[in-house]
Scaffold this motif. Structure first.
Motif, PDB file in Angstrom:
ATOM      1  N   ALA A 171      -9.634  -2.458  -3.482  1.00 62.05           N
ATOM      2  CA  ALA A 171      -8.665  -3.146  -4.339  1.00 62.05           C
ATOM      3  C   ALA A 171      -7.474  -3.669  -3.542  1.00 62.05           C
ATOM      4  CB  ALA A 171      -8.182  -2.213  -5.447  1.00 62.05           C
ATOM      5  N   VAL A 172      -7.266  -3.129  -2.349  1.00 62.57           N
ATOM      6  CA  VAL A 172      -6.131  -3.569  -1.533  1.00 62.57           C
ATOM      7  C   VAL A 172      -6.270  -5.044  -1.180  1.00 62.57           C
ATOM      8  CG1 VAL A 172      -4.918  -3.219   0.653  1.00 62.57           C
ATOM      9  CG2 VAL A 172      -5.713  -1.248  -0.649  1.00 62.57           C
ATOM     10  N   LEU A 225       2.793   8.619 -10.685  1.00 63.12           N
ATOM     11  CA  LEU A 225       2.328   9.193  -9.427  1.00 63.12           C
ATOM     12  C   LEU A 225       3.446   9.228  -8.389  1.00 63.12           C
ATOM     13  CD1 LEU A 225       0.324  10.374  -7.505  1.00 63.12           C
ATOM     14  CD2 LEU A 225      -0.649   8.076  -7.141  1.00 63.12           C
ATOM     15  N   ALA A 226       4.246   8.172  -8.341  1.00 59.63           N
ATOM     16  CA  ALA A 226       5.366   8.158  -7.392  1.00 59.63           C
ATOM     17  C   ALA A 226       6.353   9.282  -7.698  1.00 59.63           C
ATOM     18  CB  ALA A 226       6.067   6.805  -7.435  1.00 59.63           C
ATOM     19  N   LEU A 251       1.525   3.236  -2.643  1.00 61.42           N
ATOM     20  CA  LEU A 251       0.351   3.540  -3.456  1.00 61.42           C
ATOM     21  C   LEU A 251      -0.666   2.406  -3.388  1.00 61.42           C
ATOM     22  CD1 LEU A 251       2.142   4.839  -6.703  1.00 61.42           C
ATOM     23  CD2 LEU A 251       1.424   6.168  -4.698  1.00 61.42           C
ATOM     24  N   VAL A 252      -1.927   2.764  -3.569  1.00 62.86           N
ATOM     25  CA  VAL A 252      -3.000   1.783  -3.701  1.00 62.86           C
ATOM     26  C   VAL A 252      -3.845   2.178  -4.907  1.00 62.86           C
ATOM     27  CG1 VAL A 252      -3.084   1.274  -1.238  1.00 62.86           C
ATOM     28  CG2 VAL A 252      -4.543   3.072  -2.170  1.00 62.86           C
ATOM     29  N   ARG A 253      -4.608   1.212  -5.415  1.00 65.93           N
ATOM     30  CA  ARG A 253      -5.572   1.547  -6.453  1.00 65.93           C
ATOM     31  C   ARG A 253      -6.861   1.976  -5.780  1.00 65.93           C
ATOM     32  NH1 ARG A 253      -9.332  -1.296  -9.551  1.00 65.93           N
ATOM     33  NH2 ARG A 253      -8.590  -3.338  -8.866  1.00 65.93           N
ATOM     34  N   ARG A 258      -7.928   4.534 -10.281  1.00 68.35           N
ATOM     35  CA  ARG A 258      -6.644   5.214 -10.443  1.00 68.35           C
ATOM     36  C   ARG A 258      -5.792   5.044  -9.188  1.00 68.35           C
ATOM     37  NH1 ARG A 258      -8.790  11.039 -12.454  1.00 68.35           N
ATOM     38  NH2 ARG A 258     -10.216  10.622 -10.720  1.00 68.35           N
ATOM     39  N   PRO A 259      -4.465   5.112  -9.324  1.00 70.06           N
ATOM     40  CA  PRO A 259      -3.617   5.000  -8.133  1.00 70.06           C
ATOM     41  C   PRO A 259      -3.738   6.242  -7.250  1.00 70.06           C
ATOM     42  CG  PRO A 259      -2.273   5.512 -10.051  1.00 70.06           C
ATOM     43  CD  PRO A 259      -3.668   5.247 -10.557  1.00 70.06           C
ATOM     44  N   ALA A 260      -3.567   6.022  -5.964  1.00 69.19           N
ATOM     45  CA  ALA A 260      -3.614   7.118  -4.991  1.00 69.19           C
ATOM     46  C   ALA A 260      -2.530   6.890  -3.954  1.00 69.19           C
ATOM     47  CB  ALA A 260      -4.984   7.199  -4.325  1.00 69.19           C
ATOM     48  N   LEU A 261      -2.028   7.981  -3.407  1.00 64.65           N
ATOM     49  CA  LEU A 261      -0.982   7.906  -2.386  1.00 64.65           C
ATOM     50  C   LEU A 261      -1.578   7.521  -1.042  1.00 64.65           C
ATOM     51  CD1 LEU A 261       2.008   8.499  -1.551  1.00 64.65           C
ATOM     52  CD2 LEU A 261       1.215  10.804  -0.951  1.00 64.65           C
ATOM     53  N   LEU A 262      -1.036   6.479  -0.444  1.00 64.55           N
ATOM     54  CA  LEU A 262      -1.419   6.094   0.909  1.00 64.55           C
ATOM     55  C   LEU A 262      -0.461   6.706   1.924  1.00 64.55           C
ATOM     56  CD1 LEU A 262      -3.353   4.421   2.644  1.00 64.55           C
ATOM     57  CD2 LEU A 262      -1.746   2.513   2.433  1.00 64.55           C
ATOM     58  N   GLU A 263       0.844   6.555   1.686  1.00 67.01           N
ATOM     59  CA  GLU A 263       1.849   7.170   2.553  1.00 67.01           C
ATOM     60  C   GLU A 263       3.109   7.456   1.750  1.00 67.01           C
ATOM     61  OE1 GLU A 263       2.791   5.534   6.340  1.00 67.01           O
ATOM     62  OE2 GLU A 263       0.732   4.923   6.781  1.00 67.01           O
ATOM     63  N   LEU A 264       3.835   8.466   2.174  1.00 71.50           N
ATOM     64  CA  LEU A 264       5.168   8.765   1.656  1.00 71.50           C
ATOM     65  C   LEU A 264       6.133   8.609   2.813  1.00 71.50           C
ATOM     66  CD1 LEU A 264       7.248   9.857  -0.385  1.00 71.50           C
ATOM     67  CD2 LEU A 264       6.570  12.171   0.319  1.00 71.50           C
TER      68      LEU A 264
END
Length: 294
Positions: A171-172, A225-226, A251-253, A258-264
């Motif tokens: 989705a990116v 999510l964030a 975040l990415v889909r 569903r959204p998922a964390l890529l980096e914080l």
């Protein structure tokens, strides 16, 4: 607030001693609030960072090859934002595993210390160094490009890097990443980041890969999510959310929708002020002033 103007130092690096221009309006907003803001290289031996009321990590993007030195410097600065303990945890992307264990849905991540080999995924995938900034050293590979991926992995391992292997989230390509920015623990604004492509060029400084950015309005699932991610990080670090002057949640889909964390990003992220309404820079200045006790 004392009668004398408080002094805030924004920490840059030798190649970007005054940042990349993103904070220009924020610096103006600080000065309008009576806060003297100036830039300095984090490794400048002639600057007494202990004399500043606050030192804000910004474009310190040359630390990956000098991380120990950088973290020692962070430890020496009493008024550092975000705090040194945050930098120590957040400058190594293995923090993602900590967050996953805390229940945060992350992009599936396999850690590959030097000397280990991955289970090559059956989809497109990304390899990136655990310690790195600006997508430097990150590369995307097709399923049939295992030999090229192995060569890239070997090069990173020879440099002493632990490597993250992650399946590329399709989705990116159409949506990019969504970066949600928090100031003083409170949501401020969001922007999008384009897909990482093989042809992306490294900026002239050599510190980061050039990205396509744009304004974003995150949906409720991404907002939640964030917020959950920031709560989990604060608990892991034994801090209050408000102790984090800034945070950026990328975040990415995921392929399940569903959204998922890529980096914080809690150490030196670009905060995207150039892609937000003018009030975002004012919110940053207000958060800094609050940290100063005014």
């Amino acid at each position: 607030m004392t009668a004398a103007s408080p002094k805030v130092v924004l920490a840059g690096c030798a190649k970007l001693p005054e940042g990349d221009g993103d904070e220009a309006e924020a610096v103006t907003a600080l000065r309008e609030l009576g806060v003297a803001a100036e830039w300095a290289r984090w490794d400048d031996p002639h600057v007494d960072f202990t004399a500043a009321d606050l030192v804000v990590l910004r474009s310190t993007w040359d630390y990956p090859d000098r991380r120990t030195e950088f973290l020692d410097w962070c430890d020496s600065v009493p008024g550092l934002c975000n705090p040194a303990q945050v930098a120590r945890w957040n400058t190594d992307k293995t923090y993602l595993i900590d967050l996953a264990r805390a229940g945060v849905p992350i992009v599936p991540t396999e850690l590959l210390p030097p000397g280990t080999a991955p289970h090559w995924p059956g989809t497109e995938f990304v390899l990136k160094p655990a310690v790195g900034v600006g997508s430097i050293g990150a590369a995307r590979f097709a399923v049939k490009s295992v030999e090229a991926a192995r060569s890239h992995l070997d090069n990173l391992h020879r440099g002493g890097h632990t490597v993250l292997a992650q399946p590329y989230q399709s989705a990116v390509d159409s949506e990019g990443e969504t970066a949600l920015v928090f100031l003083g623990g409170v949501f401020s604004h969001a922007f999008t980041k384009g897909a990482m492509l093989a042809g992306n060029e490294v900026d002239g400084t050599g510190l980061f890969v050039s990205e396509r950015l744009g304004v974003a309005t995150p949906d409720p699932a991404r907002r939640k999510l964030a917020e959950d991610t920031l709560d989990a990080a604060a608990e892991l670090l034994r801090l209050r959310r408000s102790d984090l002057l800034y945070a950026r949640v990328d975040l990415v889909r995921a392929d399940d929708g569903r959204p998922a964390l890529l980096e914080l990003e809690l150490t030196e992220p670009s905060l995207g002020f150039r892609h937000a309404e003018p009030a975002a820079a004012l919110r940053f200045a207000s958060a800094v002033r609050a940290r100063l006790g005014g």
